[in-house]
Design an enzyme around this catalytic site. Structure first.
Site, PDB file in Angstrom:
ATOM      1  N   ASN A 227      60.258   8.372  31.001  1.00  0.00           N
ATOM      2  CA  ASN A 227      58.954   7.767  31.299  1.00  0.00           C
ATOM      3  C   ASN A 227      57.862   8.515  30.542  1.00  0.00           C
ATOM      4  O   ASN A 227      58.137   9.491  29.845  1.00  0.00           O
ATOM      5  CB  ASN A 227      58.705   7.751  32.817  1.00  0.00           C
ATOM      6  CG  ASN A 227      58.711   9.135  33.418  1.00  0.00           C
ATOM      7  OD1 ASN A 227      57.866   9.947  33.108  1.00  0.00           O
ATOM      8  ND2 ASN A 227      59.709   9.404  34.271  1.00  0.00           N
ATOM      9  N   PHE A 339      52.201  12.704  44.516  1.00  0.00           N
ATOM     10  CA  PHE A 339      51.361  11.970  43.571  1.00  0.00           C
ATOM     11  C   PHE A 339      51.799  10.508  43.561  1.00  0.00           C
ATOM     12  O   PHE A 339      52.965  10.210  43.810  1.00  0.00           O
ATOM     13  CB  PHE A 339      51.493  12.561  42.155  1.00  0.00           C
ATOM     14  CG  PHE A 339      50.586  13.755  41.946  1.00  0.00           C
ATOM     15  CD1 PHE A 339      50.800  14.931  42.638  1.00  0.00           C
ATOM     16  CD2 PHE A 339      49.513  13.687  41.070  1.00  0.00           C
ATOM     17  CE1 PHE A 339      49.967  16.025  42.476  1.00  0.00           C
ATOM     18  CE2 PHE A 339      48.669  14.770  40.892  1.00  0.00           C
ATOM     19  CZ  PHE A 339      48.893  15.943  41.595  1.00  0.00           C
TER      20      PHE A 339
HETATM   21  N1  CTP Z   1      59.250  11.070  43.947  1.00  0.00           N
HETATM   22  C1  CTP Z   1      60.345  11.828  44.284  1.00  0.00           C
HETATM   23  N2  CTP Z   1      61.596  11.354  44.052  1.00  0.00           N
HETATM   24  C2  CTP Z   1      61.783  10.140  43.507  1.00  0.00           C
HETATM   25  C3  CTP Z   1      60.663   9.345  43.191  1.00  0.00           C
HETATM   26  C4  CTP Z   1      59.409   9.852  43.412  1.00  0.00           C
HETATM   27  O1  CTP Z   1      60.181  12.939  44.798  1.00  0.00           O
HETATM   28  N3  CTP Z   1      62.991   9.702  43.293  1.00  0.00           N
HETATM   29  C5  CTP Z   1      57.896  11.617  44.216  1.00  0.00           C
HETATM   30  C6  CTP Z   1      57.019  11.740  42.994  1.00  0.00           C
HETATM   31  O2  CTP Z   1      57.145  13.032  42.424  1.00  0.00           O
HETATM   32  C7  CTP Z   1      55.638  11.526  43.537  1.00  0.00           C
HETATM   33  C8  CTP Z   1      55.860  10.599  44.724  1.00  0.00           C
HETATM   34  O3  CTP Z   1      57.228  10.706  45.052  1.00  0.00           O
HETATM   35  O4  CTP Z   1      55.047  12.702  44.000  1.00  0.00           O
HETATM   36  C9  CTP Z   1      55.545   9.158  44.468  1.00  0.00           C
HETATM   37  O5  CTP Z   1      56.252   8.721  43.332  1.00  0.00           O
HETATM   38  P1  CTP Z   1      56.113   7.229  42.798  1.00  0.00           P
HETATM   39  O6  CTP Z   1      56.996   7.063  41.606  1.00  0.00           O
HETATM   40  O7  CTP Z   1      54.647   6.905  42.651  1.00  0.00           O
HETATM   41  O8  CTP Z   1      56.613   6.391  44.025  1.00  0.00           O
HETATM   42  P2  CTP Z   1      57.992   5.860  44.477  1.00  0.00           P
HETATM   43  O9  CTP Z   1      58.212   6.399  45.858  1.00  0.00           O
HETATM   44  O10 CTP Z   1      59.046   6.145  43.471  1.00  0.00           O
HETATM   45  O11 CTP Z   1      57.704   4.318  44.616  1.00  0.00           O
HETATM   46  P3  CTP Z   1      57.473   3.204  43.472  1.00  0.00           P
HETATM   47  O12 CTP Z   1      58.122   3.735  42.218  1.00  0.00           O
HETATM   48  O13 CTP Z   1      58.130   2.004  44.039  1.00  0.00           O
HETATM   49  O14 CTP Z   1      55.981   3.056  43.340  1.00  0.00           O
END
Ligand code: CTP
Length: 426
Positions: A227, A339
């Site tokens: 990403n 975040f």
């Molecule tokens: N995060 C995590 N583990 C994952 C995905 C996300 O710990 N597998 C953490 C990220 O580091 C961030 C937070 O969760 O602090 C939110 O991540 P985000 O990608 O915005 O949200 P998701 O929960 O993955 O939801 P979506 O992708 O559906 O928006």
């Protein structure tokens, strides 16, 4: 300019008066901006600080000891050795006494000496002999500032020794050249000193884990799903927390050379394993990393070859949600900041993640705003707290957002220690 709006929060530092009763050692090195040292000394003294000026011999060409001792109402020092030397070396005494050392102006020469531990006069010896916070206000010709040697030295004093750089302004310097290198204004230097004395060491003794960058999920030996995360926010957060005295562990997909431990990881699984191993001993986890939600179900051990067909299927499976898992086992004395980078419904999506993952704070940003966020040095964010408070931070450098988050963490720790149940009497 006020850039943040805090709502519904009643947490505050008590009895705040940053310069009253503080000893500031004002180090002056030999550049034309040394003439402004008198204004800096005067402003610091009027704000309540006990100011002691220390000049290099070159600084004396631009400003006199007499002016400085009249303004500070304390002896101004220059000579390391002399007939009036006391039985106790002066530099050790003054260095021990200081709450903060401010070098203004700081020439390229003194910055180089600081970076390499050279102490060939009173001022540089005192810097080395002190455990006080050091702030540096560079002032020099723009080319000297841009020179890789100066940039390298600034990086060393900032990232290895936790010194703060008060960034120089852009404009016309004394020799007529135009560029970045003018010493910051007296007002902003004095304001930075005040702010630093307020927050310096507010995170001392706290173990803070920061994750940074985007995970890479391998498809085959040459390809991965990744990403756009650059890791800049996480690195800024780790640097800011380290500068405030925290024991920082940075778990990152991006390689950086720092004085604190940096653990390099690649995949979501590696990040999970590493964060989990550190979590029990941490006071706070700041999860800026963009963790891939899915990974290829099977990783090919050989490079996948181009096929005759136009389409290829890649089967993905869900990765663990690190925050979700740790939110479930978080102790009351631990703080988690997550975040959320959103392309729509920022407020409601971020609020949902805050609750669902049992976080203390979530930092949300709108990724559709051009020029900020991924890869940029700046961002504009909203900070939501479980207590219902909400802050909007307008566009600012990621380091400034990190400093703000350090304030948030410091206040949270203060509030948590006040609320901690008193120990039962024996
Ligand atoms: N995060 C995590 N583990 C994952 C995905 C996300 O710990 N597998 C953490 C990220 O580091 C961030 C937070 O969760 O602090 C939110 O991540 P985000 O990608 O915005 O949200 P998701 O929960 O993955 O939801 P979506 O992708 O559906 O928006």
């Amino acid at each position: 300019m006020k850039r943040s709006t805090r709502q519904d929060s009643n947490e505050s530092f008590e009895d705040f008066n940053p310069l009253q009763g503080k000893t500031v050692l004002l180090g002056i090195s030999g550049g034309i901006a040394a003439y402004k040292a008198c204004d800096i000394a005067s402003s610091l003294r009027r704000s309540g600080a006990d100011v002691h000026a220390v000049l290099t011999t070159n600084a004396r060409e631009f400003v006199t000891q007499l002016s400085l001792q009249t303004i500070t109402r304390n002896p101004a020092h220059c000579e390391q050795y002399g007939p009036n030397a006391d039985w106790r070396p002066e530099h050790i005494d003054l260095a021990k006494k200081a709450d903060l050392i401010l070098i203004a102006p700081a020439t390229a020469d003194i910055i180089a000496k600081m970076a390499h531990g050279i102490c060939d006069d009173l001022l540089t010896t005192m810097i080395l002999a002190s455990s006080a916070k050091v702030m540096v206000a560079p002032a020099m010709n723009p080319r000297m500032l841009e020179h890789p040697a100066t940039q390298h030295n600034l990086e060393i004093i900032q990232n290895k020794y936790r010194y703060d750089i008060i960034q120089p302004d852009y404009g016309e310097v004394a020799c007529g050249d135009v560029g970045s290198g003018k010493m910051a204004s007296v007002e902003s230097i004095v304001a930075s000193v005040g702010a630093k004395l307020l927050v310096h060491n507010t995170l001392t003794g706290r173990h803070i884990i920061v994750t940074a960058g985007g995970t890479r999920e391998p498809i085959d030996p040459v390809r991965f799903i990744g990403n756009r995360s650059s890791g800049k926010m996480g690195i800024a957060m780790a640097d800011a927390a380290y500068a405030r005295g925290a024991d920082v562990t940075l778990i990152s997909t991006v390689e950086v050379d720092r004085a604190y431990p940096v653990i390099l990881v690649e995949t979501a699984f590696e990040m999970q394993e590493t964060v989990e191993a550190e979590f029990d001993s941490c006071d706070a986890l700041v999860m800026t990393a963009a963790v891939a939600d899915y990974r290829p179900l099977a990783v090919s051990s050989q490079k996948i070859k181009k096929k005759d067909s136009d389409d290829i299927q890649l089967e993905l499976t869900k990765n663990p949600d690190i925050l979700d898992l740790l939110g479930q086992v978080k102790r009351k004395d631990q703080v988690i900041i997550g975040f959320a980078a959103e392309s729509e419904e920022l407020l409601s999506n971020a609020t949902q993640k805050l609750k669902k993952k049992n976080l203390d704070y979530i930092v949300g940003n709108d990724i559709t705003v051009p020029d900020i966020g991924f890869g940029s040095d700046d961002n504009a964010v909203i900070i939501l707290s479980t207590d219902g408070s909400r802050e909007n931070l307008a566009r600012m450098p990621k380091r400034a957002i990190a400093e703000h988050l350090c304030d948030v963490l410091s206040l949270k720790f203060v509030a948590m220690s006040k609320n901690a149940a008193p120990k039962a009497r024996q």
